[in-house]
Scaffold this motif. Structure first.
Motif, short mmCIF file in Angstrom:
data_model
loop_
_atom_site.label_atom_id
_atom_site.label_comp_id
_atom_site.label_asym_id
_atom_site.label_seq_id
_atom_site.Cartn_x
_atom_site.Cartn_y
_atom_site.Cartn_z
N LEU A 18 -19.56 -10.12 -9.77
CA LEU A 18 -20.32 -9.58 -8.65
C LEU A 18 -20.06 -8.08 -8.54
O LEU A 18 -20.96 -7.31 -8.19
N GLY A 19 -18.85 -7.67 -8.85
CA GLY A 19 -18.51 -6.26 -8.75
C GLY A 19 -19.08 -5.45 -9.90
O GLY A 19 -19.04 -4.22 -9.87
N ASP A 20 -19.60 -6.11 -10.90
CA ASP A 20 -20.16 -5.41 -12.06
C ASP A 20 -21.58 -5.03 -11.74
O ASP A 20 -22.50 -5.84 -11.78
N LEU A 21 -21.77 -3.75 -11.41
CA LEU A 21 -23.08 -3.33 -10.90
C LEU A 21 -24.16 -3.31 -11.97
O LEU A 21 -25.33 -3.16 -11.68
N LEU A 32 -18.52 -8.24 2.91
CA LEU A 32 -17.65 -8.31 1.73
C LEU A 32 -18.49 -8.35 0.46
O LEU A 32 -18.29 -7.58 -0.47
N LEU A 33 -19.48 -9.26 0.46
CA LEU A 33 -20.30 -9.41 -0.74
C LEU A 33 -21.14 -8.16 -0.98
O LEU A 33 -21.28 -7.69 -2.10
N ARG A 44 -19.17 -5.38 -2.36
CA ARG A 44 -18.88 -5.60 -3.77
C ARG A 44 -20.02 -5.08 -4.64
O ARG A 44 -19.81 -4.66 -5.76
N ARG A 45 -21.21 -5.14 -4.08
CA ARG A 45 -22.36 -4.60 -4.80
C ARG A 45 -22.56 -3.13 -4.43
O ARG A 45 -23.65 -2.59 -4.62
N LYS A 46 -21.58 -2.50 -3.85
CA LYS A 46 -21.60 -1.08 -3.48
C LYS A 46 -22.68 -0.75 -2.47
O LYS A 46 -23.28 0.31 -2.50
N GLY A 64 2.21 1.94 -3.30
CA GLY A 64 1.19 2.48 -4.19
C GLY A 64 0.80 3.91 -3.87
O GLY A 64 0.10 4.55 -4.64
N TRP A 110 -16.13 -13.17 -8.81
CA TRP A 110 -15.88 -11.98 -8.02
C TRP A 110 -15.98 -10.74 -8.90
O TRP A 110 -16.59 -9.73 -8.52
N ARG A 131 2.44 -0.12 -10.23
CA ARG A 131 2.05 0.38 -8.91
C ARG A 131 2.54 1.81 -8.70
O ARG A 131 1.85 2.63 -8.12
N ARG A 132 3.76 2.09 -9.18
CA ARG A 132 4.30 3.44 -9.01
C ARG A 132 3.86 4.37 -10.12
O ARG A 132 4.29 5.52 -10.15
N GLN A 139 0.84 -1.21 0.00
CA GLN A 139 0.00 0.00 0.00
C GLN A 139 0.87 1.25 0.00
O GLN A 139 0.59 2.23 -0.69
#
Lengths: 701, 766
Positions: free
Chosen positions: B285-288, A609-610, A613-615, A236, B282, B637-638, A233
């Motif tokens: 699932l994140g694809d709204l 968590l789930l 993921r669905r905001k 980054g 995963w 990353r940088r 982190q």
């Protein structure tokens, strides 16, 4: 308010010293109280019973050996744990004279029971405030932290384990301290020296934890993983350094973390062994497991014999040859006045020549003479050294038979050749007694064969078989000694095919009778040799990791599955007359709560968590991060200290679960606080638990 | 509001429409994936590229999807594909009949193939599919199952073995083409795919292991098939629920069940596919834009294709196995008495006996350990110095009249009239050996081999003994008063006087005990199969016999039992202490091979050993890969500015390479934790992944030559490097091909040998 401010640290750093020098300290009374309770519960009456309790019988032997500075090898863990226990013995002035052979044996008056048990008990009691600090560092309230400390305080399995001369409480102490100091480091804002100190402390305690038991590695790896994620982190974080000073801050951070968390622990680990080997300089009961060179570095024992031996093996040298492999046991090349039976029990035939075996005890029949083929048996002056690649004969000192091998199946391993002391029966079985010396660890061609140091293969000239320990024992007719064979399909480096000279002297007598006398007399002459620390460390560490002890059933052994349900206990001590007992068994309420908390945590974690993921954000980002960190430390700490046991084949006991349990207990108050502040908030709105929660009611009032 | 519209649009449009719209929006060939586009429309393209997160990487992949398959490229890759197929089949089928004798493990798997043809029951530690296919291949090509496959080196003579070898070799020949397609799919680079194909096609190890009747080519076929179809399935990400999407999903599932059906190593590829699927889900699932309903559809279809279908097929394999093998054979003894009653020719088949154990019955008692023997005694005493000098009690693996025991009450001497009483849980009994009339007895002497246990003897005469002859019957999982069922009940015998339990340690007694198995009385009361017994034969004339067919286990029980037996059998394959055994760290460095055929100079020798140039190349590439991927991720990353091509390289390294590295790790690392005996050939599945990774790594490395050389030179380096690589592979194959295709004459250390100078490591044995 019954509790004070969290920080025990000095409020102001002494950055600029002004007169008058004033130190203002804030003391957290809660912390003082839980520490006092911890000390009380763990230290009260620790010299009862005045008898050996459970594994004290095991650790006690090593403490005794430490006080006498006698070398030993214990495969169960690195030496720091034993050293800490031995330090207790040193404080109490223990002379080491006690026979540790039976659980329940009464201690004699010379055993300082109190000081032997003091250090584990102290470590166990200090775990209580550490639990408090850990939960505070995870960002939870002081009430929650107090709950954690109290739950830990009242866990009777941990109390029992702390009150005797055992190592688990010391291990748990280091584990908790490592986690607390890492969290302190992580939570600290500025780059102050204090922050760095916490980082260094993390490294030191990790090394100590691993030094007490290998099990500490699990938590160490967990912390390393956590540190790696945090560092990633950091890398980054592009705000940290612009292009001009590219990565300088980042680089510094990465390097300092690497030094403190990887290099420092490694060095400390070596340091423990250094102290261990420096303290234990006398030869002792486990000498035989080590190589001749190692043994020679210890005072007494083999060193007394080998000190003053000539270094270079010459033609005419009288030697004993020890197998480098100590499996199944250490032994020396041996022969005696008995022949192989004409027919074995299974009907196969033998050469009926003299037996050559490997014998696990010192004996005059272990002596061999290195002979130049076709020359005399005495060492010329000056001695002619034997070099790599030379061809020699080996003459058995007491029977004057030459070491021989031929195309006859070996008694126990028929795929290999029989090795014998050659007897000419006139049956068209010629002598094949020439052997080439092949120094396996040579640094140069033409290297001289050195006593103790050289690892030598003896390769048969006629058949290119290698003289090797087969690993099986001979039956009755071979006096159950170990079988030695010529192996034709020898490949690579196998310790069982390599030998070293252990005892050595230059032979002087030509006559057989004089020579026998010479063989019976001890060796002399003086040369000094020493192994480097690193060589000793590597050998000792390798032996500790590879020594196998027999699978032993134990009355109180248990399987990991039985631990979570507390389906097992251990009777630690039983009074022979009054039937008074001490048992290692958990606090049922705590264990159930801990399991429940873990289950609730996993459910909460997964649902958040789930949904995230669905905001759908049920909780603020900061709370989520806090919950995640608590999970990594507590649930993760439980998992890494528990799950690996499913893959272990050694005998397991309930006390192996205690480090995992410690982390699991910390999860109880964490989950409770989370439920309280974030789930029960909905209760007033549904008008079910009105008035239950003053904090959440505040906005409505 | 605007967002809602976007979502609606997204749902309606087909993928084609979307990609066209992308192009219109950005005004050029757009590197933007659809969902990315609709959420962050205000971002400029440059921003996205420099962001370097996974989304922008997806974007470039979408672009590449469109870019790479120009007709020219496609034709080229097809031509190369055909070339790979040709090379692969010719290297593997060449000299397939040589040597005409049994090589190495053919002695097991050929034999087991024959068992299927003869329908004889046998036991093996691996699931049955591989051997079933071998048997089928033999049957189809006219092999009659009569060849005994006794030991390696036996001549086949007139027996028809080419079918089985040819079948295995054909499956083995599919590996390079599969790897070619997989790498092409992952990297979109023809060179990477060709490097991989060359590495696999010219590796002597892969050739040798494919040419014989072994499970490995079959296993690797399914593993590679699963990986290929998984990668193809990933590719269909933008066309969910279309016919090809379903096709690849189902094919992945079929291959998974195949891999697991051949060897349990198949579990690792299942894990790989599982992890890949989890990642896939995963991101879905994140694809709204995807409603939960759609997500549910995705989830359920994967559950069906990757869990239910493979499970069903796997169970079917076992069903076929049990239906085909219905005759008693060498595997009977490994299984429980109930299991044996299914097999034609077994003495329990169609037998009938009283259902519940009764007093006065004559019984045999079998230990529940794998290959546990029958409780046995005979007219021989323990020798001097081994406990008390009383009659021996052992466990004996064969059926024998000395296995018969009489069940008595503690004190009865004469038989009662009428219906005999039944034995119940908790009853105290006395077991009298029928032949010698001694009672089963135990006392506080140490057992002959397991020193912590007590000795068990036969004591007394004609049934009169002492209180040490009394045993309490305990039905496992039962309660007081439960009856003891023949064959089905697990029974323990607790010694009344000392409280220990009758136990069979599995250790073999020395000569004086006729090398039978030790029986002891264990003070540790854990319920383990060693201390559990069942009643097998049961003779009591006063009770009505029932047919044992009612006791026959049903299919699920057989399935469970055979798995337990297999798993125990697997963990029972312990390395012997004094043998040189293969260690996992030996494998990637090609430390030591396996002798398939022949040892000395006069024999025809085949040696399983990887082409060292290729294997060491793989090893170097692994190291290179780690370095390159670390550099790539740090750069991303940088936020280092990278051009499109470089970003595409990073994507291939991270995603494609990451998948392959994971595959390699999953197929290699677990061996370090295994206690069972290991062999060199266990590395081959991992080697497949390592070779594919080599293709990607070396190709990317050469493509990145312009990082440190100016354009014309970098191009030369690229071409030169590729040429060198292929030449090195071909040349090393030419040098080492006798390892696979057979060597005669002197061994390699002799200058006259065909392999002279090629023994680069002392540990190689050719």
């Amino acid at each position: 308010e019954t509790y004070g401010h969290p920080r025990l640290l000095f409020d102001s750093m002494l950055t600029s010293i002004k007169l008058p020098i004033v130190i203002r300290a804030e003391i957290n009374l809660v912390l003082v109280v839980v520490t006092a309770l911890g000390l009380l519960s763990r230290l009260y009456g620790i010299n009862f019973p005045k008898a050996v309790v459970f594994d004290e019988v095991y650790y006690g032997q090593f403490v005794s050996l430490y006080t006498k500075q006698v070398f030993f090898i214990d495969e169960s863990g690195p030496p720091l744990g034993h050293m800490i226990l031995a330090f207790g013995a040193y404080l109490g002035g223990f002379d080491g004279n006690f026979i540790w052979n039976r659980i329940g044996a009464e201690y004699s008056s010379n055993v300082p029971v109190w000081s032997l048990r003091l250090i584990p008990a102290l470590a166990g009691s200090l775990c209580v405030p550490l639990c408090y600090l850990l939960v505070v560092e995870l960002g939870y309230s002081h009430l929650t932290a107090l709950g954690a400390a109290l739950l830990f305080l009242m866990e009777n399995s941990l109390i029992v384990q702390s009150r005797f001369m055992l190592l688990e409480s010391v291990l748990i102490f280091f584990l908790l301290l490592a986690v607390v100091s890492y969290l302190r480091f992580h939570n600290a804002q500025s780059d102050s020296p204090v922050r760095l100190a916490w980082l260094v402390l993390t490294g030191v305690t990790c090394a100590c934890a691993v030094g007490v038991k290998y099990m500490g590695l699990f938590t160490y790896f967990l912390l390393l993983g956590l540190a790696a994620v945090h560092t990633w982190q950091l890398i980054g974080d592009r705000a940290l350094s612009n292009v001009s000073s590219l990565g300088s801050v980042v680089l510094m951070q990465v390097v300092s973390r690497f030094l403190a968390l990887v290099v420092l622990p490694l060095l400390l680990y070596l340091g423990f062994f250094y102290v261990h080997l420096t303290l234990l300089y006398r030869s002792g009961p486990h000498d035989q497991m080590m190589s001749s060179a190692f043994q020679a570095s210890l005072e007494g024992g083999l060193a007394r014999i080998t000190q003053g031996q000539p270094l270079e093996v010459a033609y005419g040298s009288q030697v004993t040859l020890r197998s480098v492999s100590s499996k199944p046991m250490p032994c020396w090349l041996h022969s005696h006045k008995a022949n192989y039976p004409i027919r074995y029990e299974n009907g196969r035939g033998s050469s009926h020549q003299q037996q050559v075996t490997c014998y696990p005890f010192k004996d005059v029949n272990n002596w061999w003479i290195i002979k130049d083929p076709g020359r005399y048996l005495v060492v010329s002056s000056p001695p002619r050294p034997v070099r790599h690649g030379d061809v020699v004969q080996l003459l058995h000192g007491m029977t004057s038979r030459l070491l021989n091998t031929h195309d006859v199946a070996a008694p126990m391993s028929p795929h290999a050749q029989e090795v014998s002391g050659y007897i000419d029966f006139n049956v068209s079985m010629p002598a094949q007694n020439l052997w080439k010396v092949d120094i396996a660890n040579r640094e140069a061609e033409q290297e001289v064969w050195k006593t103790i140091l050289s690892e030598v293969r003896l390769i048969h000239i006629n058949t290119s078989a290698v003289l090797k320990l087969s690993g099986s024992s001979l039956p009755e007719w071979g006096y159950r000694q170990l079988e030695v064979v010529g192996d034709k399909i020898y490949k690579g480096y196998q310790p069982s095919g390599v030998w070293n000279v252990e005892e050595h002297r230059y032979g002087t007598s030509q006559e057989q009778r004089e020579r026998e006398l010479e063989l019976h007399s001890p060796t002399h002459i003086d040369i000094n040799r020493n192994l480097t620390f690193i060589a000793k460390f590597l050998e000792l560490q390798w032996k500790m990791l590879t020594v196998k002890h027999e699978d032993s059933e134990h009355k109180y052994s248990s399987s990991p599955l039985e631990w979570i349900t507390m389906n097992t206990n251990i009777a630690y001590w039983l009074h022979p007359a009054s039937n008074a007992q001490i048992h290692l068994i958990g606090n049922f309420v705590t264990w159930t709560l801990a399991n429940l908390a873990l289950a609730v945590y996993v459910l909460l974690f997964l649902s958040y968590l789930l949904r995230r993921r669905r905001k759908i954000e049920d909780i603020p980002e900061a709370t989520w991060c806090q919950l995640l960190q608590a999970g990594v430390v507590c649930a993760g700490g439980w998992a890494v200290n528990y799950l690996p046991f499913f893959m272990m084949e050694k005998t397991l006991f309930l006390y192996h679960y205690l480090p995992a349990l410690t982390f699991q207990i910390l999860l109880i108050p964490v989950v409770l606080e989370h439920l309280h502040t974030h789930m029960l908030r909905w209760v007033p709105m549904t008008r079910l638990g009105l008035g239950l929660n003053p904090v959440t009611l505040l906005p409505f009032s | 509001m605007a967002k809602k519209e976007c979502v609606a649009q997204y749902k309606d449009e087909s993928s084609m429409l979307r990609s066209r719209r992308d192009k219109m929006n950005t005004g050029e060939q757009s590197p933007v994936s659809t969902h990315h586009e609709s959420t962050q429309e205000e971002n400029t393209e440059d921003d996205r590229l420099s962001e370097g997160d996974s989304q922008s990487l997806n974007g470039t992949s979408a672009q590449h999807d469109q870019g790479i398959y120009s007709p020219n490229n496609e034709a080229q890759s097809t031509v190369f594909f055909l070339l790979v197929v040709l090379l692969s089949f010719s290297t593997r089928l060449y000299k397939i009949m040589e040597p005409p004798h049994v090589c190495w493990d053919e002695t097991h798997f050929g034999k087991m193939g024959s068992y299927y043809i003869n329908r004889t029951f046998f036991f093996d530690v691996h699931p049955p599919l591989g051997k079933m296919l071998i048997g089928l291949a033999g049957y189809m090509t006219g092999y009659d199952g009569t060849y005994p496959f006794l030991k390696p080196g036996d001549k086949y003579e007139h027996h028809n073995y080419w079918g089985m070898r040819g079948f295995c070799a054909s499956l083995g020949s599919c590996l390079p083409p599969f790897a070619y397609l997989t790498v092409l799919e992952l990297s979109q680079s023809l060179t990477a795919a060709l490097i991989t194909a060359a590495v696999l096609a010219f590796d002597t190890g892969c050739i040798t292991i494919s040419q014989y009747i072994l499970l490995d080519p079959i296993l690797m076929f399914f593993i590679m098939g699963a990986v290929l179809s998984m990668v193809k399935f990933n590719r269909q990400r933008y066309r969910p629920f279309s016919a090809p999407w379903w096709f690849w999903l189902v094919l992945t599932g079929v291959n998974l069940s195949g891999a697991l059906g051949v060897k349990f190593v198949g579990l690792f590829v299942i894990l790989l596919v599982g992890l890949n699927t989890a990642r896939d889900l995963w991101s879905l699932l994140g694809d709204l834009h995807l409603s939960l309903m759609d997500f549910g559809k995705h989830l359920l279809s994967r559950v069906f294709g990757l869990i239910l279908l493979p499970l069903f097929l796997y169970v079917t394999i076992f069903a076929v196995h049990f239906v085909v093998l219905n005759k008693s054979g060498p595997g009977d003894g490994f299984f429980s008495s109930a299991f044996q009653s299914r097999l034609i020719g077994n003495n329990l088949h169609n037998a009938s006996m009283p259902e519940y154990l009764a007093y006065g019955s004559v019984i045999t008692v079998k230990n529940l350990r794998i290959a546990g023997g029958y409780l046995h005694s005979h007219w021989h005493l323990y020798p001097e110095g081994v406990g008390a000098k009383q009659q021996q009690v052992t466990a004996y693996l064969h059926k024998d009249y000395n296995n018969m025991w009489l069940v008595h009450r503690p004190n009865d001497s004469d038989a009662q009239s009428g219906e005999p009483d039944l034995v119940r849980h908790g009853d105290i009994i006395r077991l009298e050996h029928k032949e010698t009339t001694r009672n089963l007895h135990s006392h506080l002497h140490e057992a002959p081999l397991t020193k912590k246990h007590f000795q068990v003897t036969g004591y007394g005469i004609n049934g009169t003994g002492d209180p040490n002859d009394l045993w309490q019957v305990e039905v496992c999982g039962g309660q007081k008063g439960n009856l003891v069922k023949v064959l089905r009940s697990k029974v323990r015998f607790l010694h009344r006087a000392t409280g220990c339990v009758l136990y069979s340690s599995g250790k073999t007694l020395p000569k004086w005990g006729w090398e039978q198995v030790e029986v002891t009385c264990s003070p540790y009361l854990k319920e383990t199969p060693n201390s559990q017994w069942n009643i097998e034969d049961h003779i009591n004339t006063k009770l009505p016999n029932i047919s044992l067919s009612v006791l026959k286990p049903h299919f699920l029980e057989i399935l469970l039992e055979s798995h337990i037996v297999m798993i125990r059998g697997n963990s029972g394959l312990k390395p012997k202490d004094n043998e040189m055994n293969s260690k996992p760290w030996h494998w990637p460095i090609n430390y030591q091979g396996l002798r398939f055929s022949g040892v000395n100079e006069t024999e025809y020798r085949v040696y399983l050993l990887g082409n060292p140039v290729i294997w060491w190349l793989n090893l170097v590439s692994l190291g290179l890969y780690v370095v390159m991927v670390a550099a790539a991720s740090l750069a991303l990353r940088r936020g280092v500015q990278l051009d499109k091509r470089r970003i595409e390289h990073c994507r291939v390294l991270l995603e494609g390479g990451g998948l392959l590295l994971l595959g390699w790790l999953l197929h290699y690392v677990p061996f370090y934790t295994m206690g069972r005996i290991l062999y060199y050939h266990h590395y081959f599945p991992a080697m497949l992944f390592s070779s594919m990774l080599t293709g990607i790594t070396l190709d990317t490395l050469l493509q990145s030559a312009d990082l440190w050389l100016r354009p014309p030179y970098s191009h030369w380096l690229l071409r030169g490097g590729q040429a060198m690589l292929f030449l090195a592979i071909l040349d090393s194959f030419y040098m080492f091909h006798p390892l696979s295709y057979g060597m005669r004459g002197p061994l390699a250390h002799d200058p006259d040998s065909t392999m002279a100078g090629l023994k680069w490591m002392d540990s190689w044995e050719f």
